[in-house]
Design a protein around this motif. Structure first.
Motif, PDB file in Angstrom:
ATOM      1  N   LEU A 133     -46.384   2.852  59.924  1.00  0.00           N
ATOM      2  CA  LEU A 133     -46.123   2.142  61.167  1.00  0.00           C
ATOM      3  C   LEU A 133     -46.388   0.650  61.045  1.00  0.00           C
ATOM      4  O   LEU A 133     -47.243   0.218  60.282  1.00  0.00           O
ATOM      5  N   SER A 134     -45.675  -0.121  61.842  1.00  0.00           N
ATOM      6  CA  SER A 134     -45.828  -1.575  61.859  1.00  0.00           C
ATOM      7  C   SER A 134     -47.020  -1.969  62.727  1.00  0.00           C
ATOM      8  O   SER A 134     -47.544  -1.169  63.507  1.00  0.00           O
ATOM      9  N   ALA A 135     -47.411  -3.239  62.624  1.00  0.00           N
ATOM     10  CA  ALA A 135     -48.502  -3.748  63.457  1.00  0.00           C
ATOM     11  C   ALA A 135     -48.152  -3.623  64.936  1.00  0.00           C
ATOM     12  O   ALA A 135     -49.034  -3.392  65.776  1.00  0.00           O
ATOM     13  N   ALA A 136     -46.857  -3.753  65.273  1.00  0.00           N
ATOM     14  CA  ALA A 136     -46.439  -3.638  66.674  1.00  0.00           C
ATOM     15  C   ALA A 136     -46.779  -2.262  67.240  1.00  0.00           C
ATOM     16  O   ALA A 136     -47.184  -2.139  68.401  1.00  0.00           O
ATOM     17  N   VAL A 137     -46.625  -1.216  66.436  1.00  0.00           N
ATOM     18  CA  VAL A 137     -46.959   0.130  66.900  1.00  0.00           C
ATOM     19  C   VAL A 137     -48.467   0.265  67.103  1.00  0.00           C
ATOM     20  O   VAL A 137     -48.924   0.830  68.102  1.00  0.00           O
ATOM     21  N   HIS A 138     -49.235  -0.268  66.163  1.00  0.00           N
ATOM     22  CA  HIS A 138     -50.689  -0.155  66.284  1.00  0.00           C
ATOM     23  C   HIS A 138     -51.195  -0.880  67.535  1.00  0.00           C
ATOM     24  O   HIS A 138     -52.095  -0.387  68.231  1.00  0.00           O
TER      25      HIS A 138
ATOM     26  N   SER B 226     -51.947  -3.473  48.031  1.00  0.00           N
ATOM     27  CA  SER B 226     -52.991  -3.188  47.061  1.00  0.00           C
ATOM     28  C   SER B 226     -53.999  -2.225  47.698  1.00  0.00           C
ATOM     29  O   SER B 226     -54.012  -2.020  48.919  1.00  0.00           O
ATOM     30  N   LEU B 227     -54.854  -1.628  46.878  1.00  0.00           N
ATOM     31  CA  LEU B 227     -55.906  -0.752  47.400  1.00  0.00           C
ATOM     32  C   LEU B 227     -56.799  -1.515  48.384  1.00  0.00           C
ATOM     33  O   LEU B 227     -57.150  -0.998  49.459  1.00  0.00           O
ATOM     34  N   ARG B 228     -57.158  -2.740  48.019  1.00  0.00           N
ATOM     35  CA  ARG B 228     -58.037  -3.545  48.872  1.00  0.00           C
ATOM     36  C   ARG B 228     -57.365  -3.861  50.210  1.00  0.00           C
ATOM     37  O   ARG B 228     -58.001  -3.770  51.272  1.00  0.00           O
ATOM     38  N   ALA B 229     -56.081  -4.215  50.155  1.00  0.00           N
ATOM     39  CA  ALA B 229     -55.367  -4.547  51.391  1.00  0.00           C
ATOM     40  C   ALA B 229     -55.210  -3.323  52.284  1.00  0.00           C
ATOM     41  O   ALA B 229     -55.307  -3.417  53.510  1.00  0.00           O
ATOM     42  N   TYR B 230     -54.973  -2.158  51.678  1.00  0.00           N
ATOM     43  CA  TYR B 230     -54.822  -0.936  52.472  1.00  0.00           C
ATOM     44  C   TYR B 230     -56.145  -0.578  53.148  1.00  0.00           C
ATOM     45  O   TYR B 230     -56.163  -0.219  54.331  1.00  0.00           O
ATOM     46  N   ARG B 231     -57.253  -0.689  52.392  1.00  0.00           N
ATOM     47  CA  ARG B 231     -58.558  -0.414  52.996  1.00  0.00           C
ATOM     48  C   ARG B 231     -58.845  -1.403  54.120  1.00  0.00           C
ATOM     49  O   ARG B 231     -59.397  -1.018  55.160  1.00  0.00           O
ATOM     50  N   ARG B 232     -58.460  -2.652  53.938  1.00  0.00           N
ATOM     51  CA  ARG B 232     -58.652  -3.640  54.995  1.00  0.00           C
ATOM     52  C   ARG B 232     -57.872  -3.242  56.243  1.00  0.00           C
ATOM     53  O   ARG B 232     -58.386  -3.335  57.366  1.00  0.00           O
ATOM     54  N   GLN B 233     -56.641  -2.771  56.069  1.00  0.00           N
ATOM     55  CA  GLN B 233     -55.865  -2.327  57.219  1.00  0.00           C
ATOM     56  C   GLN B 233     -56.550  -1.156  57.914  1.00  0.00           C
ATOM     57  O   GLN B 233     -56.610  -1.113  59.153  1.00  0.00           O
ATOM     58  N   LEU B 234     -57.048  -0.208  57.149  1.00  0.00           N
ATOM     59  CA  LEU B 234     -57.750   0.927  57.742  1.00  0.00           C
ATOM     60  C   LEU B 234     -58.918   0.450  58.592  1.00  0.00           C
ATOM     61  O   LEU B 234     -59.119   0.912  59.729  1.00  0.00           O
ATOM     62  N   ARG B 235     -59.703  -0.468  58.060  1.00  0.00           N
ATOM     63  CA  ARG B 235     -60.868  -0.966  58.788  1.00  0.00           C
ATOM     64  C   ARG B 235     -60.454  -1.742  60.030  1.00  0.00           C
ATOM     65  O   ARG B 235     -61.058  -1.575  61.102  1.00  0.00           O
TER      66      ARG B 235
ATOM     67  N   LEU C  22     -53.288  -8.396  62.200  1.00  0.00           N
ATOM     68  CA  LEU C  22     -52.709  -8.264  63.533  1.00  0.00           C
ATOM     69  C   LEU C  22     -52.275  -9.592  64.156  1.00  0.00           C
ATOM     70  O   LEU C  22     -51.681  -9.596  65.230  1.00  0.00           O
ATOM     71  N   GLY C  23     -52.595 -10.707  63.511  1.00  0.00           N
ATOM     72  CA  GLY C  23     -52.156 -11.990  64.016  1.00  0.00           C
ATOM     73  C   GLY C  23     -52.896 -12.500  65.226  1.00  0.00           C
ATOM     74  O   GLY C  23     -52.396 -13.375  65.942  1.00  0.00           O
TER      75      GLY C  23
END
Length: 274
Positions: free
Chosen positions: A109-114, A209-218, A256-257
């Motif tokens: 999903l995009s940031a807009a959905v979140h 990247s793994l780091r970026a994905y974990r950052r998104q999760l957090r 998320l901007g």
């Protein structure tokens, strides 16, 4: 077992708050006959099994259940999960995703959905809110989620299927140990491949990247905490594995901007004006 609370119900959909504290376990017994539904994780993760195929839902990746499919659910993490579940009337499911539905149930999903998900959670916290406004908020979320479906329609054949399974194991680990300072070796052991191969594989599948994905999760977990009324940003940062308050703020802006304080104020307005 999950505790389910109905937040809003109409002829077209039913929105549920699901809080599961199931201990870590493999897939349970097969179930079927459930209506089509969209599951948006706010915290944690779970695995979804259709036959021999395994998929993973986490705060970055929603899960779409097709009404004409049998499935099983597993729990890779030890602390359960919290989710928003939107059960859809058959006509609405077909209108959004077609009678056949996507080829596989994971929806990136995009940031807009979140952001729309957070607004739904904030709007539905007060059962006395304006019904029309609350229903429109849910439909806005569904509309944007359905527009992201093309990423979910790529067929999982051959190499792609194996890659998705490997990355799914890693995504489950990252979501289940969200605040942990994991090493690349530890993550690669879960993936059952070398660290170098994992980094290439993970980026090819997720675009991150793994780091970026974990950052998104957090960040997405923090967003849901803000939607639930969290006020202490310093405490929230530490609980989610950020080194300090400014690290959280920087990460939220990047993903998320907007700043956490601005998002918190906006979600407070949604709760007050719903």
């Amino acid at each position: 077992m999950a505790q389910l609370l109905t937040l809003l119900e109409s002829e077209q959909f039913r929105v549920l708050d699901s809080r599961c504290r199931h201990p870590r376990a493999g897939p349970a017994e097969e179930r079927g006959g459930d209506p089509g539904h969209l599951v948006l994780l706010r915290r944690g993760c779970f695995s979804y099994h259709r036959g021999l195929r395994r998929f993973v839902a986490d705060p970055c990746t929603a899960l779409l259940h097709h009404p004409r499919v049998d499935y099983r659910v597993g729990h890779p993490g030890a602390e359960g999960d919290d989710a928003t579940v939107i059960k859809l009337a058959p006509d609405l499911f077909d209108e959004l995703w077609g009678r056949r539905g996507p080829d596989h149930p994971e929806l990136g999903l995009s940031a807009a959905v979140h952001l729309r998900h957070a607004r739904v959670c904030a709007a539905l916290r007060d059962p006395r809110g304006d019904r029309l406004s609350r229903e429109e908020t849910v439909f806005a979320l569904l509309e944007v989620a359905a527009s992201d479906r093309q990423r979910a329609e790529a067929p999982a054949r051959g190499d792609r299927g194996a890659r998705r399974r490997t990355v799914g194991r890693v995504r489950a680990l990252l979501a289940a140990q969200l605040s942990a300072n994991l090493s690349l070796d530890t993550v690669a052991q879960e993936a059952r491949c070398s660290p170098f191969h994992l980094m290439r594989l993970f980026h090819a599948e997720t675009g991150l990247s793994l780091r970026a994905y974990r950052r998104q999760l957090r960040v997405l977990t923090a967003l849901q905490r803000l939607a639930e009324g969290e006020q202490d940003l310093a405490r929230l940062a530490l609980e989610l594995g950020f080194s300090h308050h400014s690290h959280l703020s920087q990460s939220v802006r990047l993903v998320l901007g907007s700043s956490p304080a601005r998002l918190r104020a906006e979600l407070q307005q949604v709760r007050a004006g719903s």
